[in-house]
Design an enzyme around this catalytic site. Structure first.
Site, short mmCIF file in Angstrom:
data_model
loop_
_atom_site.label_atom_id
_atom_site.label_comp_id
_atom_site.label_asym_id
_atom_site.label_seq_id
_atom_site.Cartn_x
_atom_site.Cartn_y
_atom_site.Cartn_z
N ASP A 36 38.46 92.68 54.65
CA ASP A 36 37.69 92.60 55.95
C ASP A 36 36.10 92.55 55.54
OD1 ASP A 36 38.21 92.51 59.00
OD2 ASP A 36 36.68 93.96 58.79
N TYR A 80 28.64 92.87 62.04
CA TYR A 80 28.77 91.17 62.25
C TYR A 80 27.54 90.62 62.58
CZ TYR A 80 33.87 92.12 62.23
OH TYR A 80 35.19 92.31 61.73
N HIS A 122 46.89 92.62 57.86
CA HIS A 122 45.52 92.67 57.66
C HIS A 122 44.96 94.20 57.14
CE1 HIS A 122 41.33 91.31 58.56
NE2 HIS A 122 41.10 92.39 58.93
#
Length: 390
Positions: A180, A312, A368
């Site tokens: 990630d 982000y 994930h």
């Protein structure tokens, strides 16, 4: 005190913070139920109501503090930001130093179950030669690390900070791993190739963000279709955090239930596994109710929903400003693709992004949050990926 001092750290959560969390959980104003029978409108009401009920009534709010304080924790200032990290030395000589980076909506919590198998392999079915000295930093703005007071803390800057951290701990040679957001940081470390970095391992292929990939084989078509599906129907959290993290941050700091909903709405596979843990009491591996709430509770008690979301925005800003392809990775690269990941990266795509690929494997289970969900399998992958670098 010198800024390069490494200071012991312990979590100390005031009782008032726990009382406030209980009060907020008891005062939730719920929306009406979704109008569809799936997650296409977002996190479903039944899932979140059961999570909130368990959080308020059955969950031990002191778990996070107890779990972290049972491990050696430290704080050190790097480039003006206090970095919180766990540092677990192996009891075995010649252990390979490994810095491992979590992602979003994770934290060091998602990596805790790998500590024993990685650092003390003989107690977990491995050999002494499989041992790692483990460094688990909290990303800036996450957990107990400090919040950056200025823009610019993109993956490349964090990667440089991790190289400083490993040097500060006395490691002249080490390896790095990430998934990630942690994959972006680890990718950047591989491209920077700081002195001492011997190799990296990833479990998310971040190079696909650079542009379209070939779709000639059946595997490539399947991966491209999965990426398209994610970008059209599962991309909401990503777009909001990459463009307007401050906006969602108000809800994440004010409502624990809003925080939980935002963190659950990540990818379809992990959402269904978490839903099964709460509604059916059927956890998948390490994705138990308590472990999931350990992570959410850490975000709540540290008040880092907004600052974590900004990572982000930083990544998107850095990518837009790059203007040219990044330098190639110079060190050996290991990669594991897990079957329930957002997309299963074909070996061809991995080799295209990392010509120095030295290890590739398709695991038989896991998604994930591979380290969190399948810590033993994840440990096996790291042992295999880094075996040639010992």
């Amino acid at each position: 005190m010198s800024t390069d001092t490494v200071r012991p750290f312990r979590v100390e959560i005031p009782d008032g913070a726990l009382d406030d969390l209980r009060r907020r959980l008891a005062a939730v104003r719920w929306p009406s139920e979704e109008l569809v029978g799936d997650r296409s409108q977002g996190v479903q009401l039944a899932t979140l109501q059961e999570l909130a009920r368990y959080w308020a009534s059955d969950y031990d709010l002191g778990r996070v503090q107890a779990r972290l304080n049972a491990l050696p924790q430290f704080m050190t200032e790097i480039d003006g930001v206090d970095v919180h990290f766990l540092h677990i030395r192996s009891p075995h000589e010649q252990a390979l130093p490994l810095v491992m980076t979590h992602g979003w909506p994770g934290s060091v919590i998602e990596l805790l179950e790998t500590i024993g198998p990685l650092t003390d392999p003989t107690a977990h079915g491995g050999a002494a030669g499989d041992a790692f000295d483990l460094v688990l930093p909290s990303l800036p703005g996450y957990g107990f690390s400090g919040e950056p007071a200025e823009v610019g803390w993109d993956p490349a800057r964090i990667a440089r900070a991790w190289a400083v951290l490993m040097g500060r701990l006395g490691y002249g040679r080490f390896v790095a791993q990430g998934g990630d957001v942690g994959a972006s940081v680890t990718d950047a470390m591989g491209r920077q190739a700081p002195p001492g970095l011997a190799g990296i391992h990833l479990n998310l292929l971040v190079t696909v963000l650079a542009g379209p990939q070939p779709t000639e084989s059946e595997q490539e078509h399947a991966a491209a279709d999965a990426l398209t599906s994610f970008r059209t129907s599962g991309f909401g959290y990503f777009l909001e955090q990459a463009t307007r993290p401050q906006t969602i941050g108000y809800a994440l700091l004010d409502s624990p239930v809003a925080l939980a909903a935002w963190m659950l709405d990540h990818d379809t596979d992990s959402y269904h596994k978490i839903t099964a843990a709460f509604l059916d009491d059927e956890p998948t591996g390490g994705l138990t109710r308590d472990h999931i709430l350990d992570n959410i509770t850490l975000y709540w008690l540290t008040g880092t929903g907004a600052s974590a979301a900004r990572s982000y925005w930083e990544s998107g800003r850095a990518a837009a400003a790059a203007g040219q392809p990044p330098p190639p990775v110079q060190v050996p690269v290991g990669f594991t693709t897990f079957p329930d990941e957002i997309f299963q990266a074909p070996r061809s795509w991995v080799e295209r992004g990392y010509p120095t690929l030295s290890y590739f494997h398709q695991a038989d289970k896991g998604g994930h949050f591979a380290a969190w969900e399948q810590p033993r399998l994840f440990t096996t992958e790291l042992r295999a990926a880094f075996n040639s670098l010992r």
